[in-house]
Design a protein around this motif. Structure first.
Motif, PDB file in Angstrom:
ATOM      1  N   CYS A 259      50.375  -3.577  19.739  1.00 17.24           N
ATOM      2  CA  CYS A 259      51.652  -3.930  19.807  1.00 17.24           C
ATOM      3  C   CYS A 259      51.937  -4.469  21.274  1.00 17.24           C
ATOM      4  CB  CYS A 259      52.603  -2.613  19.871  1.00 17.24           C
ATOM      5  SG  CYS A 259      52.243  -1.301  21.216  1.00 17.24           S
ATOM      6  N   ILE A 260      53.380  -5.009  21.693  1.00 20.46           N
ATOM      7  CA  ILE A 260      53.655  -5.443  23.136  1.00 20.46           C
ATOM      8  C   ILE A 260      54.683  -4.789  23.071  1.00 20.46           C
ATOM      9  CG2 ILE A 260      54.104  -7.570  24.366  1.00 20.46           C
ATOM     10  CD1 ILE A 260      52.583  -9.231  22.363  1.00 20.46           C
ATOM     11  N   PHE A 261      54.919  -4.102  24.372  1.00 23.04           N
ATOM     12  CA  PHE A 261      56.345  -3.494  24.833  1.00 23.04           C
ATOM     13  C   PHE A 261      56.771  -3.718  26.377  1.00 23.04           C
ATOM     14  CE2 PHE A 261      53.134  -0.498  25.894  1.00 23.04           C
ATOM     15  CZ  PHE A 261      53.477   0.186  27.180  1.00 23.04           C
ATOM     16  N   LYS A 262      57.817  -3.843  26.536  1.00 24.35           N
ATOM     17  CA  LYS A 262      58.360  -3.871  27.686  1.00 24.35           C
ATOM     18  C   LYS A 262      58.371  -2.549  28.801  1.00 24.35           C
ATOM     19  CE  LYS A 262      62.016  -6.582  30.458  1.00 24.35           C
ATOM     20  NZ  LYS A 262      61.989  -5.377  31.659  1.00 24.35           N
ATOM     21  N   LEU A 269      57.765  -7.472  33.041  1.00 26.59           N
ATOM     22  CA  LEU A 269      56.394  -6.693  32.622  1.00 26.59           C
ATOM     23  C   LEU A 269      56.362  -6.242  31.356  1.00 26.59           C
ATOM     24  CD1 LEU A 269      53.655  -5.822  33.576  1.00 26.59           C
ATOM     25  CD2 LEU A 269      54.485  -3.659  34.304  1.00 26.59           C
ATOM     26  N   TYR A 270      55.445  -6.968  30.691  1.00 24.96           N
ATOM     27  CA  TYR A 270      55.285  -6.583  29.216  1.00 24.96           C
ATOM     28  C   TYR A 270      53.649  -6.113  29.099  1.00 24.96           C
ATOM     29  CZ  TYR A 270      59.536  -8.818  27.813  1.00 24.96           C
ATOM     30  OH  TYR A 270      61.095  -9.048  27.736  1.00 24.96           O
ATOM     31  N   ILE A 271      53.384  -5.282  28.486  1.00 28.13           N
ATOM     32  CA  ILE A 271      52.088  -4.784  28.298  1.00 28.13           C
ATOM     33  C   ILE A 271      51.625  -4.892  26.687  1.00 28.13           C
ATOM     34  CG2 ILE A 271      50.623  -2.909  28.285  1.00 28.13           C
ATOM     35  CD1 ILE A 271      52.233  -1.256  30.251  1.00 28.13           C
ATOM     36  N   ALA A 272      50.244  -5.701  26.633  1.00 27.42           N
ATOM     37  CA  ALA A 272      49.552  -5.733  25.373  1.00 27.42           C
ATOM     38  C   ALA A 272      48.821  -4.741  25.233  1.00 27.42           C
ATOM     39  CB  ALA A 272      48.694  -6.992  25.471  1.00 27.42           C
ATOM     40  N   ALA A 273      49.239  -3.550  24.309  1.00 29.44           N
ATOM     41  CA  ALA A 273      48.445  -2.534  23.923  1.00 29.44           C
ATOM     42  C   ALA A 273      47.457  -2.695  22.995  1.00 29.44           C
ATOM     43  CB  ALA A 273      49.325  -1.439  23.676  1.00 29.44           C
ATOM     44  N   ALA A 274      46.136  -2.363  23.034  1.00 26.61           N
ATOM     45  CA  ALA A 274      44.964  -2.819  22.022  1.00 26.61           C
ATOM     46  C   ALA A 274      44.165  -1.559  22.085  1.00 26.61           C
ATOM     47  CB  ALA A 274      44.477  -3.979  22.572  1.00 26.61           C
ATOM     48  N   ASP A 275      43.551  -1.736  20.929  1.00 22.68           N
ATOM     49  CA  ASP A 275      42.589  -0.588  20.699  1.00 22.68           C
ATOM     50  C   ASP A 275      41.090  -1.300  20.623  1.00 22.68           C
ATOM     51  OD1 ASP A 275      43.950   1.571  18.966  1.00 22.68           O
ATOM     52  OD2 ASP A 275      45.043  -0.355  18.169  1.00 22.68           O
ATOM     53  N   ARG A 276      40.221  -0.617  21.210  1.00 19.86           N
ATOM     54  CA  ARG A 276      38.872  -0.881  21.170  1.00 19.86           C
ATOM     55  C   ARG A 276      38.091   0.109  20.173  1.00 19.86           C
ATOM     56  NH1 ARG A 276      35.845  -1.547  26.814  1.00 19.86           N
ATOM     57  NH2 ARG A 276      36.572  -3.645  26.686  1.00 19.86           N
ATOM     58  N   TRP A 277      38.306  -0.520  18.950  1.00 19.76           N
ATOM     59  CA  TRP A 277      37.815   0.353  17.804  1.00 19.76           C
ATOM     60  C   TRP A 277      36.393   0.892  17.986  1.00 19.76           C
ATOM     61  CZ3 TRP A 277      41.507   2.082  14.943  1.00 19.76           C
ATOM     62  CH2 TRP A 277      42.656   1.448  15.008  1.00 19.76           C
ATOM     63  N   CYS A 278      35.324  -0.060  18.422  1.00 18.96           N
ATOM     64  CA  CYS A 278      33.946   0.343  18.218  1.00 18.96           C
ATOM     65  C   CYS A 278      33.485   0.276  19.715  1.00 18.96           C
ATOM     66  CB  CYS A 278      33.247  -0.712  17.443  1.00 18.96           C
ATOM     67  SG  CYS A 278      33.839  -0.277  15.520  1.00 18.96           S
ATOM     68  N   PRO A 279      33.701   1.280  20.544  1.00 18.81           N
ATOM     69  CA  PRO A 279      33.104   1.247  22.144  1.00 18.81           C
ATOM     70  C   PRO A 279      31.479   0.998  22.026  1.00 18.81           C
ATOM     71  CG  PRO A 279      34.729   2.890  21.792  1.00 18.81           C
ATOM     72  CD  PRO A 279      34.320   2.450  20.266  1.00 18.81           C
ATOM     73  N   ASP A 280      30.869   1.297  20.890  1.00 18.86           N
ATOM     74  CA  ASP A 280      29.296   1.211  20.737  1.00 18.86           C
ATOM     75  C   ASP A 280      28.811   0.352  20.209  1.00 18.86           C
ATOM     76  OD1 ASP A 280      29.499   4.043  21.866  1.00 18.86           O
ATOM     77  OD2 ASP A 280      29.126   5.022  19.819  1.00 18.86           O
ATOM     78  N   CYS A 281      29.803  -0.708  19.979  1.00 18.20           N
ATOM     79  CA  CYS A 281      29.270  -2.078  19.425  1.00 18.20           C
ATOM     80  C   CYS A 281      29.607  -3.398  20.311  1.00 18.20           C
ATOM     81  CB  CYS A 281      29.863  -2.423  18.007  1.00 18.20           C
ATOM     82  SG  CYS A 281      29.711  -1.077  16.960  1.00 18.20           S
ATOM     83  N   MET A 282      29.674  -3.157  21.729  1.00 18.44           N
ATOM     84  CA  MET A 282      30.134  -4.254  22.392  1.00 18.44           C
ATOM     85  C   MET A 282      28.950  -5.335  22.792  1.00 18.44           C
ATOM     86  SD  MET A 282      32.616  -2.099  25.117  1.00 18.44           S
ATOM     87  CE  MET A 282      32.643  -3.335  26.438  1.00 18.44           C
TER      88      MET A 282
END
Length: 363
Positions: A259-262, A269-282
Motif C-alpha cells: 500500500c501507499i499512504f500519506k 510525504l507518502y510512504i510505500a509500505a512493503a512486505d519482505r516475505w522471505c528474509p532468509d531468501c535474500m
C-alpha cells in the motif's frame, strides 16, 4: 519504544511481539493510524494455515503499534466460510470508508484449496469493527481476480484495481455501497504470462496524477516494481519504469509493496509500505529465477519437467511456507516533476537504513 523506521529489520509491537499485518494497509481515522493485514503468526510451514484472520494495530506516531487483536477473526466452525483458515487462504485486506452509507468496507481475496479464487466483502460501522460478511464468492466481471487495491475519489466514487490472474490489470468501478462492481471497467498492462503479469497494485493520487505501482508475478520471490501514470482513474496508463533506481538486485529491495499512504501533517510525504516475505531468501538471483518462471509458463512439457527436477526449484517451492517471520520495508516516496529526462515525471523509492517522517514536515 521506537523513534524511527528501520526498513527490513524486525519490527515489534508495544508488547514485544512481531507485528503481523502483512499484505495490508494503513488508514487514518480521527487522529489515529490503523494498520491491518494478514495474521501470519501460525504460518510457519508446519501446518496448512495460510492466514489466521486479520490483525489490527493502532498508533499515534507510526513507529510504535499497539495490537488490537483480530479485527476479523477466522471462522473455524463453518468449513464453507471464506474466513475458514483450513479450507481457504485469505489475502490482501483493504478497507475504505463509504461516507454515504457511513460504513467501513473491507474487501479480501480468497483462494480456495480446490484451486479457484474469488473475493469477499465485509462491512462495519466502526473502523475497529465488528465486521459482518455481506458478499462472498464474487468473481468480478466474471474474472478470476488476484491482488488488488481500493481507492475513493473526492466525489465518493470508488475504484477497484485488481490483477486479472495471469493476464492483465483491471480498473473496475464499484457500486454505491462499495460491495460489488458495476460492470464498467478498463484493462491495462497485458502480458502473456508470469513473471511479467503485474500484481499487488498500489494506487497513488498526487498533484492531479494517478500512479499505479505494481509487482511482477513470481510468487514470494521479489522482483522489480513498475510505476505507471495517468491523468484519470481509468487511464490510459503510461509505464515509467522501476521506481527503485538504487536496487542492483532488481528485487524492489527484496520486498513487495502492499500500500501507499500519506502522512498527516506533512505537505507531500507518502510512504510505500512493503512486505519482505522471505528474509532468509535474500541471496536468490532474481534474473535466474525469472527465467525459471518464464519457462514454467511458456516452455514445453519437457522443459517444465526438467525445471521441476532442478535443485534450485525446491527453493522456489519452499518460499512462503514460513511467512510468520516476514519483515517490513517502509520507505518514503520521492516525486520528480516533469522535465527533459522524465517528460511525464517520475516516482522514486530510495533506500534508507533508518529514517524519520518528522524530517519531512513542511517539505
Amino acid at each position: 519504544m521506537y523513534d524511527s523506521f528501520r526498513p527490513g529489520q524486525v519490527w515489534l509491537d508495544t508488547e514485544g511481539k512481531r507485528i503481523q499485518a502483512h499484505g495490508g494497509s494503513v488508514i487514518y481515522v480521527d487522529g489515529i493510524y490503523y494498520w491491518y493485514g494478514e495474521n501470519k503468526e501460525f504460518t510457519d510451514g508446519t501446518n496448512d494455515v495460510w492466514t489466521y484472520g486479520i490483525r489490527f494495530y493502532r498508533s499515534n506516531d507510526l513507529y510504535n503499534w499497539e495490537d488490537l487483536g483480530l479485527v476479523i477473526p477466522p471462522d473455524t466452525e463453518d468449513e464453507n466460510s471464506p474466513l475458514n483458515p483450513t479450507n481457504c487462504m485469505l489475502d490482501r485486506p483493504h478497507i475504505i470508508y463509504n461516507e454515504r452509507t457511513e460504513k467501513y468496507v473491507c474487501w479480501v481475496k480468497i483462494m480456495h484449496k480446490e484451486g479457484h479464487q474469488d473475493e469477499a466483502v465485509l462491512t462495519a460501522d466502526k473502523i475497529t469493527g465488528p465486521y459482518t460478511l455481506v458478499n462472498q464468492g464474487i468473481r468480478p466481471l466474471g474474472m478470476s481476480a488476484g491482488d488488488f487495491d481500493l481507492a475513493v475519489a473526492e466525489d465518493g466514487k470508488a475504484y477497484y484495481y485488481f490483477e486479472r490472474v495471469h493476464s492483465e490489470t483491471i480498473c473496475a468501478d464499484l457500486n454505491e455501497e462499495y460491495t460489488d462492481v458495476t460492470g464498467f471497467y478498463s484493462a491495462h498492462f497485458p502480458h502473456p504470462h508470469p513473471p511479467y503479469v503485474r500484481e499487488a497494485t498500489a494506487h497513488l493520487f498526487h498533484k492531479h496524477k494517478h500512479y499505479l505501482l505494481t509487482s511482477g508475478t513470481s510468487g514470494y520471490l521479489p522482483n522489480p516494481s513498475e510505476v505507471a501514470v495517468a491523468d484519470s482513474w481509468h487511464g490510459p496508463y503510461m509505464v515509467l519504469g522501476d521506481p527503485h533506481p538504487e536496487d542492483v538486485s532488481h528485487t524492489s529491495f527484496h520486498s513487495q509493496i502492499s500500500c501507499i499512504f500519506k502522512v498527516e501533517g506533512t505537505k507531500d510525504l507518502y510512504i510505500a509500505a512493503a512486505d519482505r516475505w522471505c528474509p532468509d531468501c535474500m541471496d536468490l538471483d532474481y534474473e535466474f529465477y525469472a527465467k525459471v518462471y518464464d519457462k514454467l509458463f511458456s516452455g514445453t512439457e519437457e522443459e517444465k519437467s526438467r525445471i521441476r527436477q532442478m535443485p534450485e526449484f525446491s527453493r522456489i517451492d519452499d518460499m512462503g511456507r514460513n511467512t510468520s517471520i516476514a519483515d517490513y520495508v517502509w520507505l518514503p516516496i520521492r516525486f520528480v516533476e516533469a522535465c527533459e529526462e522524465y517528460p511525464q515525471g517520475m516516482v522514486f523509492i530510495d533506500w534508507k537504513d533508518e529514517w524519520r517522517w518528522q524530517d519531512y514536515v513542511g517539505k
